[in-house]
Design a protein around this motif. Structure first.
Motif, PDB file in Angstrom:
ATOM      1  N   GLY A 227       5.907  -4.494 -37.890  1.00 28.20           N
ATOM      2  CA  GLY A 227       5.558  -5.465 -36.212  1.00 28.20           C
ATOM      3  C   GLY A 227       6.999  -6.264 -36.478  1.00 28.20           C
ATOM      4  O   GLY A 227       7.427  -7.462 -36.021  1.00 28.20           O
ATOM      5  N   GLU A 228       8.033  -5.162 -37.493  1.00 33.30           N
ATOM      6  CA  GLU A 228       9.569  -6.148 -37.551  1.00 33.30           C
ATOM      7  C   GLU A 228       9.788  -6.130 -36.071  1.00 33.30           C
ATOM      8  O   GLU A 228      10.112  -5.240 -35.618  1.00 33.30           O
ATOM      9  N   PRO A 229      11.358  -6.941 -35.161  1.00 35.32           N
ATOM     10  CA  PRO A 229      12.276  -6.118 -34.775  1.00 35.32           C
ATOM     11  C   PRO A 229      12.955  -5.525 -34.850  1.00 35.32           C
ATOM     12  O   PRO A 229      13.792  -5.929 -35.853  1.00 35.32           O
ATOM     13  N   LEU A 230      14.062  -4.732 -33.945  1.00 39.54           N
ATOM     14  CA  LEU A 230      14.876  -3.484 -34.148  1.00 39.54           C
ATOM     15  C   LEU A 230      16.190  -4.202 -34.073  1.00 39.54           C
ATOM     16  O   LEU A 230      16.555  -5.120 -33.240  1.00 39.54           O
ATOM     17  N   PRO A 231      17.195  -3.488 -34.343  1.00 37.47           N
ATOM     18  CA  PRO A 231      18.516  -4.197 -35.132  1.00 37.47           C
ATOM     19  C   PRO A 231      18.999  -4.311 -33.248  1.00 37.47           C
ATOM     20  O   PRO A 231      19.698  -3.928 -32.935  1.00 37.47           O
TER      21      PRO A 231
END
Length: 503
Positions: A366-370
């Protein structure tokens, strides 16, 4: 006793690898020209033209014909009366050490750096060795004092399609080979040459199949005079039956799937019939030579007349619908149809295996993509490092099916609009593309230098530590592609789709 210096062998192998990286064997160019001249299907004819233009430009620029510059195989036929000496102090290095030094030199040559693809610890960290070592060395001891060498750079797409079977002596080898071709798909970048190893033991059959590929194309002459023995009959049968399948160049449908079929056979157990199959792709790279009496071997460029009649760029009549990637939206993608040719301009992102694994892990947590993938196009590629004057080195497509397990989630959760690669996709991927109104575009495998000339700028935007597998942003102008899967699920490839997990 004849002596050869280890340093001369090393320099010869290095020279051979550099030459093979950018210059096709003349017989291969002639076979491609003949296939293009008689091709009746537009998509295949366009693919063949791209391969020919790429061949001409790569040889002229002395830059790789394909970004996958291969695993190095060295086949040495060493005379028992030959002595290898070391010009410097210390013991004479082994042939393996000589070959490894040659590979390291060739793949890190500043004027023409080649992509390092070899990894160590395949079950663990899988770290790139950095210089494409080690070489795969095969040594045959022979009478006399000669040293004959064949150097081949075998790409992953060809070896990935290797096939082996233990047939019964009463089985048809031709039937088995023809049955394998549709399931092999187009990841080996046809048209190319098929190598068959028949007989021996299982490992001998596979070796025979690979070595069979390193001989000149002579199928036109064989067809004119007819077969003289069982081996030549098998060659003709397989050639005619495989081409009758209509798989064609790049799997897009066409008249020529194979340019030749080569067969090597060995005695085997009476109850067994081992058979191995290996293709050589459209980036055919090998050189055979005898070590000279003095000094290293050199490899002069072929006569430029070899490419007579081949243009310096894709002609305007090659056409294609212009597409601005910077304004592309779902409505425009929905209007594309399988088999349609496009010319892409604007910005696209790149990503292949390692980058996809990291993106998937970030989504899972659930982390943001770069990078923001919404409305973007993603190109499956691992380019060669650039030299002066290049935005990027040769940058042809890699096999898309390896990314299929990641595609449904990326389409569903990131807003990714289209992908670019080579060869067919799995049923799972086709369904996901249709479900989300996306598209899959096919670039020509084996035309990497031609593709790189359409890239006007390149910068790393994520995962820089992955090297050639980092995510880049390319800016392209008139990059040629074919719509391989459209937003309705229409498929252009004339090969069997891969079943989920069968890749």
């Amino acid at each position: 006793m004849r002596c050869v210096y280890a340093e001369d062998i090393e320099a010869s192998l290095c020279n051979a690898l550099q030459a093979a990286s950018h210059t096709h064997p003349p017989d291969f160019v002639q076979a491609l020209k003949a296939a293009h001249a008689c091709e009746t299907q537009p998509a295949a004819r366009q693919a063949l033209l791209q391969l020919l233009v790429n061949s001409k430009l790569s040889a002229r620029a002395r830059r790789p014909v394909c970004q996958d510059t291969g695993v190095v195989h060295v086949y040495a036929r060493l005379g028992m009366d030959l002595r290898i000496r070391h010009a410097g102090a210390g013991p004479t290095p082994s042939l393996q050490a000589i070959a490894d030094r040659a590979v390291a030199r060739a793949y890190t040559e500043p004027a023409n750096p080649l992509r390092a693809s070899m990894i160590s610890d395949p079950l663990g960290l899988r770290r790139n060795t950095g210089d494409n070592t080690p070489a795969v060395l095969h040594v045959e001891l022979a009478e006399g004092d000669g040293l004959s060498l064949t150097v081949a750079a075998k790409g992953g797409g060809g070896d990935a399609k290797a096939r082996y079977a233990m047939l019964r002596p009463s089985d048809s080898v031709a039937d088995w080979v023809v049955s394998q071709l549709p399931g092999m798909g187009a990841g080996w970048c046809p048209p190319g040459v098929l190598g068959l190893g028949v007989g021996g033991t299982p490992e001998q059959a596979m070796m025979l199949a690979k070595r069979a590929l390193f001989s000149p194309i002579d199928m036109p002459a064989l067809r004119r005079r007819g077969p003289a023995d069982a081996t030549e009959r098998l060659r003709l049968q397989v050639y005619e039956r495989v081409n009758a399948l209509g798989i064609g160049a790049q799997g897009l449908g066409g008249d020529t799937t194979v340019l030749d079929v080569k067969v090597l056979a060995a005695p085997s157990h009476a109850a067994l019939l081992p058979v191995a199959l290996l293709p050589n792709c459209a980036a055919t790279r090998y050189v055979s030579f005898d070590m000279p009496a003095d000094g290293p071997a050199s490899f002069p460029a072929p006569d430029p007349a070899l490419w007579h009649g081949i243009p310096d760029a894709l002609p305007p009549e090659a056409g294609g619908t212009p597409v601005n990637l910077d304004t592309l939206d779902g409505r425009e993608v929905a209007g594309w149809r399988a088999g349609q040719t496009l010319r892409l301009s604007g910005k696209l992102l790149t990503g292949r295996d390692a980058a996809h694994q990291r993106l998937a892990a970030l989504l899972e947590r659930g982390e943001p993509l770069p990078v923001d993938l919404r409305g973007r196009t993603l190109y499956y590629v691992g380019p060669v490092d650039p030299v002066a004057g290049e935005a990027v080195g040769p940058a042809g497509p890699t096999t898309s099916a390896r990314m299929d397990k990641f595609l449904p989630r990326l389409l569903a959760e990131t807003g990714l609009l289209a992908t670019i690669g080579k060869a067919e996709r799995s049923e799972q991927a086709v369904a996901a593309i249709a479900r989300h109104g996306a598209a899959y575009l096919s670039a020509v495998g084996g035309a990497a230098y031609l593709v790189s000339r359409a890239i006007t700028a390149a910068r790393v935007v994520a995962f820089a530590d992955l090297g050639m597998e980092a995510i880049y942003e390319f800016e392209v102008r008139d990059m040629p592609v074919t719509v391989a899967i459209d937003a309705r699920g229409g498929v252009a490839h004339k090969v069997f789709r891969l079943h989920d997990g069968a890749r």
